[in-house]
Design an enzyme around this catalytic site. Structure first.
Site, PDB file in Angstrom:
ATOM      1  N   TYR A  11       0.825  -1.221   0.000  1.00  0.00           N
ATOM      2  CA  TYR A  11       0.000   0.000   0.000  1.00  0.00           C
ATOM      3  C   TYR A  11       0.859   1.272   0.000  1.00  0.00           C
ATOM      4  CZ  TYR A  11      -3.240   3.453   2.093  1.00  0.00           C
ATOM      5  OH  TYR A  11      -3.980   4.572   2.382  1.00  0.00           O
ATOM      6  N   ILE A  12       1.656   1.461   1.016  1.00  0.00           N
ATOM      7  CA  ILE A  12       2.445   2.702   1.094  1.00  0.00           C
ATOM      8  C   ILE A  12       3.598   2.636   0.101  1.00  0.00           C
ATOM      9  CG2 ILE A  12       3.678   4.273   2.629  1.00  0.00           C
ATOM     10  CD1 ILE A  12       2.205   2.900   4.995  1.00  0.00           C
ATOM     11  N   SER A 124       6.312   3.480  13.316  1.00  0.00           N
ATOM     12  CA  SER A 124       4.890   3.723  13.549  1.00  0.00           C
ATOM     13  C   SER A 124       4.699   4.510  14.838  1.00  0.00           C
ATOM     14  CB  SER A 124       4.181   2.368  13.682  1.00  0.00           C
ATOM     15  OG  SER A 124       2.904   2.520  14.224  1.00  0.00           O
ATOM     16  N   TYR A 149       3.739  -6.849  17.082  1.00  0.00           N
ATOM     17  CA  TYR A 149       3.953  -5.939  15.949  1.00  0.00           C
ATOM     18  C   TYR A 149       4.623  -4.655  16.434  1.00  0.00           C
ATOM     19  CZ  TYR A 149       2.961  -2.252  12.598  1.00  0.00           C
ATOM     20  OH  TYR A 149       3.096  -1.175  11.749  1.00  0.00           O
ATOM     21  N   LYS A 153       8.555  -2.881  15.698  1.00  0.00           N
ATOM     22  CA  LYS A 153       8.887  -1.516  15.267  1.00  0.00           C
ATOM     23  C   LYS A 153       9.855  -0.892  16.263  1.00  0.00           C
ATOM     24  CE  LYS A 153       6.546  -1.542  11.554  1.00  0.00           C
ATOM     25  NZ  LYS A 153       7.295  -1.689  10.311  1.00  0.00           N
ATOM     26  N   PHE A 178       1.560   8.056  11.328  1.00  0.00           N
ATOM     27  CA  PHE A 178       0.331   8.049  12.114  1.00  0.00           C
ATOM     28  C   PHE A 178      -0.673   7.148  11.364  1.00  0.00           C
ATOM     29  CE2 PHE A 178       1.100  10.301  16.024  1.00  0.00           C
ATOM     30  CZ  PHE A 178       2.459  10.496  15.835  1.00  0.00           C
TER      31      PHE A 178
HETATM   32  P1  NAD Z   1       1.620  -3.659   3.068  1.00  0.00           P
HETATM   33  O1  NAD Z   1       1.389  -4.991   3.702  1.00  0.00           O
HETATM   34  O2  NAD Z   1       0.654  -3.181   2.058  1.00  0.00           O
HETATM   35  O3  NAD Z   1       3.082  -3.618   2.440  1.00  0.00           O
HETATM   36  C1  NAD Z   1       4.166  -4.364   2.947  1.00  0.00           C
HETATM   37  C2  NAD Z   1       4.801  -5.099   1.779  1.00  0.00           C
HETATM   38  O4  NAD Z   1       5.931  -5.842   2.245  1.00  0.00           O
HETATM   39  C3  NAD Z   1       3.847  -6.108   1.122  1.00  0.00           C
HETATM   40  O5  NAD Z   1       3.851  -5.878  -0.280  1.00  0.00           O
HETATM   41  C4  NAD Z   1       4.436  -7.463   1.460  1.00  0.00           C
HETATM   42  O6  NAD Z   1       4.190  -8.401   0.444  1.00  0.00           O
HETATM   43  C5  NAD Z   1       5.908  -7.127   1.632  1.00  0.00           C
HETATM   44  N1  NAD Z   1       6.686  -8.001   2.524  1.00  0.00           N
HETATM   45  C6  NAD Z   1       6.413  -8.344   3.805  1.00  0.00           C
HETATM   46  N2  NAD Z   1       7.403  -9.100   4.301  1.00  0.00           N
HETATM   47  C7  NAD Z   1       8.321  -9.229   3.316  1.00  0.00           C
HETATM   48  C8  NAD Z   1       9.581  -9.889   3.231  1.00  0.00           C
HETATM   49  N3  NAD Z   1      10.092 -10.569   4.259  1.00  0.00           N
HETATM   50  N4  NAD Z   1      10.264  -9.808   2.064  1.00  0.00           N
HETATM   51  C9  NAD Z   1       9.762  -9.128   1.004  1.00  0.00           C
HETATM   52  N5  NAD Z   1       8.586  -8.481   1.040  1.00  0.00           N
HETATM   53  C10 NAD Z   1       7.878  -8.539   2.182  1.00  0.00           C
HETATM   54  O7  NAD Z   1       1.753  -2.586   4.263  1.00  0.00           O
HETATM   55  P2  NAD Z   1       1.820  -1.008   4.208  1.00  0.00           P
HETATM   56  O8  NAD Z   1       0.583  -0.488   4.833  1.00  0.00           O
HETATM   57  O9  NAD Z   1       2.227  -0.532   2.871  1.00  0.00           O
HETATM   58  O10 NAD Z   1       2.990  -0.767   5.249  1.00  0.00           O
HETATM   59  C11 NAD Z   1       4.343  -0.616   4.846  1.00  0.00           C
HETATM   60  C12 NAD Z   1       5.218  -0.501   6.088  1.00  0.00           C
HETATM   61  O11 NAD Z   1       4.778   0.596   6.881  1.00  0.00           O
HETATM   62  C13 NAD Z   1       5.157  -1.739   7.000  1.00  0.00           C
HETATM   63  O12 NAD Z   1       6.451  -1.949   7.548  1.00  0.00           O
HETATM   64  C14 NAD Z   1       4.189  -1.314   8.087  1.00  0.00           C
HETATM   65  O13 NAD Z   1       4.426  -1.986   9.294  1.00  0.00           O
HETATM   66  C15 NAD Z   1       4.514   0.167   8.212  1.00  0.00           C
HETATM   67  N6  NAD Z   1       3.403   0.949   8.789  1.00  0.00           N
HETATM   68  C16 NAD Z   1       2.171   0.892   8.202  1.00  0.00           C
HETATM   69  C17 NAD Z   1       1.107   1.599   8.761  1.00  0.00           C
HETATM   70  C18 NAD Z   1      -0.275   1.533   8.155  1.00  0.00           C
HETATM   71  O14 NAD Z   1      -1.226   1.938   8.800  1.00  0.00           O
HETATM   72  N7  NAD Z   1      -0.434   1.071   6.922  1.00  0.00           N
HETATM   73  C19 NAD Z   1       1.322   2.394   9.906  1.00  0.00           C
HETATM   74  C20 NAD Z   1       2.598   2.438  10.459  1.00  0.00           C
HETATM   75  C21 NAD Z   1       3.648   1.720   9.889  1.00  0.00           C
HETATM   76  C1  UD1 Z   2      -3.972   0.430  14.578  1.00  0.00           C
HETATM   77  C2  UD1 Z   2      -3.077  -0.368  15.489  1.00  0.00           C
HETATM   78  C3  UD1 Z   2      -1.672   0.233  15.447  1.00  0.00           C
HETATM   79  C4  UD1 Z   2      -1.160   0.260  14.011  1.00  0.00           C
HETATM   80  C5  UD1 Z   2      -2.151   1.021  13.130  1.00  0.00           C
HETATM   81  C6  UD1 Z   2      -1.760   0.988  11.677  1.00  0.00           C
HETATM   82  C7  UD1 Z   2      -4.450  -1.349  17.269  1.00  0.00           C
HETATM   83  C8  UD1 Z   2      -4.819  -1.284  18.711  1.00  0.00           C
HETATM   84  N1  UD1 Z   2      -3.612  -0.361  16.837  1.00  0.00           N
HETATM   85  O1  UD1 Z   2      -3.988   1.783  15.004  1.00  0.00           O
HETATM   86  O2  UD1 Z   2      -0.783  -0.533  16.251  1.00  0.00           O
HETATM   87  O3  UD1 Z   2       0.109   0.906  13.951  1.00  0.00           O
HETATM   88  O4  UD1 Z   2      -3.459   0.423  13.260  1.00  0.00           O
HETATM   89  O5  UD1 Z   2      -1.865  -0.297  11.156  1.00  0.00           O
HETATM   90  O6  UD1 Z   2      -4.861  -2.234  16.539  1.00  0.00           O
HETATM   91  N2  UD1 Z   2     -12.246   1.716  14.735  1.00  0.00           N
HETATM   92  C9  UD1 Z   2     -13.596   1.449  14.809  1.00  0.00           C
HETATM   93  N3  UD1 Z   2     -14.107   0.423  14.058  1.00  0.00           N
HETATM   94  C10 UD1 Z   2     -13.329  -0.355  13.246  1.00  0.00           C
HETATM   95  C11 UD1 Z   2     -11.942  -0.078  13.170  1.00  0.00           C
HETATM   96  C12 UD1 Z   2     -11.429   0.959  13.933  1.00  0.00           C
HETATM   97  O7  UD1 Z   2     -14.327   2.120  15.536  1.00  0.00           O
HETATM   98  O8  UD1 Z   2     -13.849  -1.283  12.607  1.00  0.00           O
HETATM   99  C13 UD1 Z   2     -11.701   2.848  15.503  1.00  0.00           C
HETATM  100  C14 UD1 Z   2     -10.630   2.459  16.507  1.00  0.00           C
HETATM  101  O9  UD1 Z   2     -11.184   2.135  17.743  1.00  0.00           O
HETATM  102  C15 UD1 Z   2      -9.773   3.746  16.549  1.00  0.00           C
HETATM  103  C16 UD1 Z   2      -9.898   4.302  15.122  1.00  0.00           C
HETATM  104  O10 UD1 Z   2     -11.074   3.710  14.578  1.00  0.00           O
HETATM  105  O11 UD1 Z   2     -10.335   4.684  17.428  1.00  0.00           O
HETATM  106  C17 UD1 Z   2      -8.716   3.965  14.228  1.00  0.00           C
HETATM  107  O12 UD1 Z   2      -8.485   2.558  14.272  1.00  0.00           O
HETATM  108  P1  UD1 Z   2      -7.406   1.844  13.322  1.00  0.00           P
HETATM  109  O13 UD1 Z   2      -7.634   2.259  11.919  1.00  0.00           O
HETATM  110  O14 UD1 Z   2      -7.435   0.384  13.626  1.00  0.00           O
HETATM  111  O15 UD1 Z   2      -6.011   2.487  13.757  1.00  0.00           O
HETATM  112  P2  UD1 Z   2      -5.326   2.573  15.202  1.00  0.00           P
HETATM  113  O16 UD1 Z   2      -6.117   1.895  16.240  1.00  0.00           O
HETATM  114  O17 UD1 Z   2      -4.949   3.985  15.445  1.00  0.00           O
END
Ligand code: NAD
Ligand code: UD1
Length: 338
Positions: A11-12, A124, A149, A153, A178
């Site tokens: 995704y990102i 994160s 998880y 991080k 965030f």
């Molecule tokens: P995502 O799952 O869409 O992307 C992660 C990618 O890494 C996937 O394409 C997956 O196939 C690949 N991958 C995983 N393990 C691998 C490995 N060992 N070797 C090669 N490829 C591998 O997730 P995202 O939302 O794009 O997140 C990207 C990064 O940002 C992750 O490290 C995630 O923990 C971090 N992050 C995401 C969020 C969020 O809310 N999306 C928030 C904070 C941090």
């Molecule tokens: C969650 C993770 C966090 C992770 C982040 C990104 C938990 C406790 N935290 O953060 O570790 O880094 O995702 O992947 O899982 N909500 C609803 N209904 C839903 C889903 C969410 O009400 O079906 C609410 C939650 O209670 C929260 C807000 O929406 O208040 C955001 O939730 P979410 O998108 O899961 O993110 P975080 O909880 O901030």
């Protein structure tokens, strides 16, 4: 200059590949596709009219990494690859520690061997302790994570900052995201979670498109303006641009720096529901249920350091995020699967 993007099909990662190509960088991706579809990369190339190089494989595969560094002149690495589902990390902790920690250890080992030591890491806001004052600053307390998880991080931050302390040639940027939501405005790339989404926005879009019946709002008795949880949602395109700024910074500095990538503004779950409905004119049934264990009332960033040091600020509004999330979901009801 070429940037190696681990997890670039995700995704990102896919949004960041697009912004890197648009900014003139060459892009090399390694992804094992465990949580993504290579169509995302085809669409990045289609949108930019530029090509990128894709290696399907695991970042823990040392031989493959050596081959990638031999075949390509890499100037910087952005390390997205990792597993990210909080609940799954509780039931499969070993898999999470193995994937998320060993990928970083193998990657940095090979980077050291080839003498290319510039890396941006996806951290994160989950590394901050729950007892901090808001807004969260990079100097706020960290640790005390509530799931594997979060610990991966936190530990990866420790591994990388330790390297920078011990070996001055490293340039390390830790980006604490965030809540990334939204999609590229074309609607061609976006978030495509497998199974039932854990996060709020993908759940909302799947309810709106008819794949799920109703949104469960986890608690309305928090100490917030309407009782529902408040978070700092950030548009994924703004987030991707933050990585381009971080690459520039990493190339000009050494040491280890931490940056928040957030907007500095918090919105509640009901703010999200209402904005999504208003902007997109779609029905979004919801019910209030119990709080979700592990959730906190409020979490938002102080983005001042990113603004002042990286010269980066999020510019997209909540309406943009809701519109673009819906544009992606409604054009791709089954994600990349269709
Ligand atoms: P995502 O799952 O869409 O992307 C992660 C990618 O890494 C996937 O394409 C997956 O196939 C690949 N991958 C995983 N393990 C691998 C490995 N060992 N070797 C090669 N490829 C591998 O997730 P995202 O939302 O794009 O997140 C990207 C990064 O940002 C992750 O490290 C995630 O923990 C971090 N992050 C995401 C969020 C969020 O809310 N999306 C928030 C904070 C941090
Ligand atoms: C969650 C993770 C966090 C992770 C982040 C990104 C938990 C406790 N935290 O953060 O570790 O880094 O995702 O992947 O899982 N909500 C609803 N209904 C839903 C889903 C969410 O009400 O079906 C609410 C939650 O209670 C929260 C807000 O929406 O208040 C955001 O939730 P979410 O998108 O899961 O993110 P975080 O909880 O901030």
């Amino acid at each position: 200059m070429n940037v190696l993007v681990t997890g670039g099909a995700g995704y990102i990662g896919s949004h960041t590949c697009l912004e890197l190509l648009e900014s003139g960088y060459g892009v090399v991706v390694i992804d094992n596709l465990c949580n993504s579809n290579p169509k995302s990369l085809d669409r990045v190339m289609e949108l930019t009219g530029k090509t990128l190089k894709f290696y399907e494989g695991d970042v823990r595969d040392e031989a493959l990494l050596r081959k990638i560094f031999q075949e390509n002149e890499i100037g910087c690495v952005i390390h997205f690859a990792g597993l990210k589902a909080v609940g799954e990390s509780v039931s499969q902790p070993w898999r999470y520690y193995d994937n998320n920690l060993n990928s970083t250890l193998v990657l940095t080992k090979v980077m050291k061997e080839v003498g290319m030591q510039n890396i941006i890491f996806s951290s994160s806001a989950t590394v901050y302790t729950a007892d901090n004052e808001m807004p969260l600053r990079e100097t706020s307390r960290t640790g005390g994570c509530t799931n594997p998880y979060g610990w991966t991080k936190y530990m990866t931050e420790q591994i990388l900052s330790g390297l920078a302390t011990a070996e001055p040639e490293w340039s390390i940027v830790l980006l604490r995201y965030f809540n990334p939501i939204g999609a590229h405005e074309s609607g061609r790339i976006g978030e495509d979670p497998r199974g039932i989404p854990n996060n709020l926005m993908p759940y909302i879009t799947q309810v709106a498109v008819g794949r799920r019946e109703m949104l469960s709002v986890y608690g309305n008795d928090y100490d917030t303006h309407d009782g529902t949880g408040v978070r700092d949602y950030i548009h994924v395109v703004d987030l991707a641009k933050g990585h381009v700024a971080a690459v520039k910074f990493a190339m000009e500095h050494t040491g280890c720096e931490v940056f928040n990538l957030g907007t500095g503004t918090g919105y509640s779950v009901l703010d999200m529901v209402n904005t999504f409905r208003d902007v997109n004119q779609v029905a979004l049934p919801y019910k209030i249920v119990e709080r979700r264990p592990g959730d906190i009332a409020t979490c938002y960033a102080d983005p001042a350091k990113s603004r002042e040091v990286l010269g980066w600020t999020a510019t997209k509004t909540l309406a943009d995020m809701c519109r673009d999330s819906w544009n992606w979901q409604s054009n791709n009801p089954m994600g990349y699967g269709e």
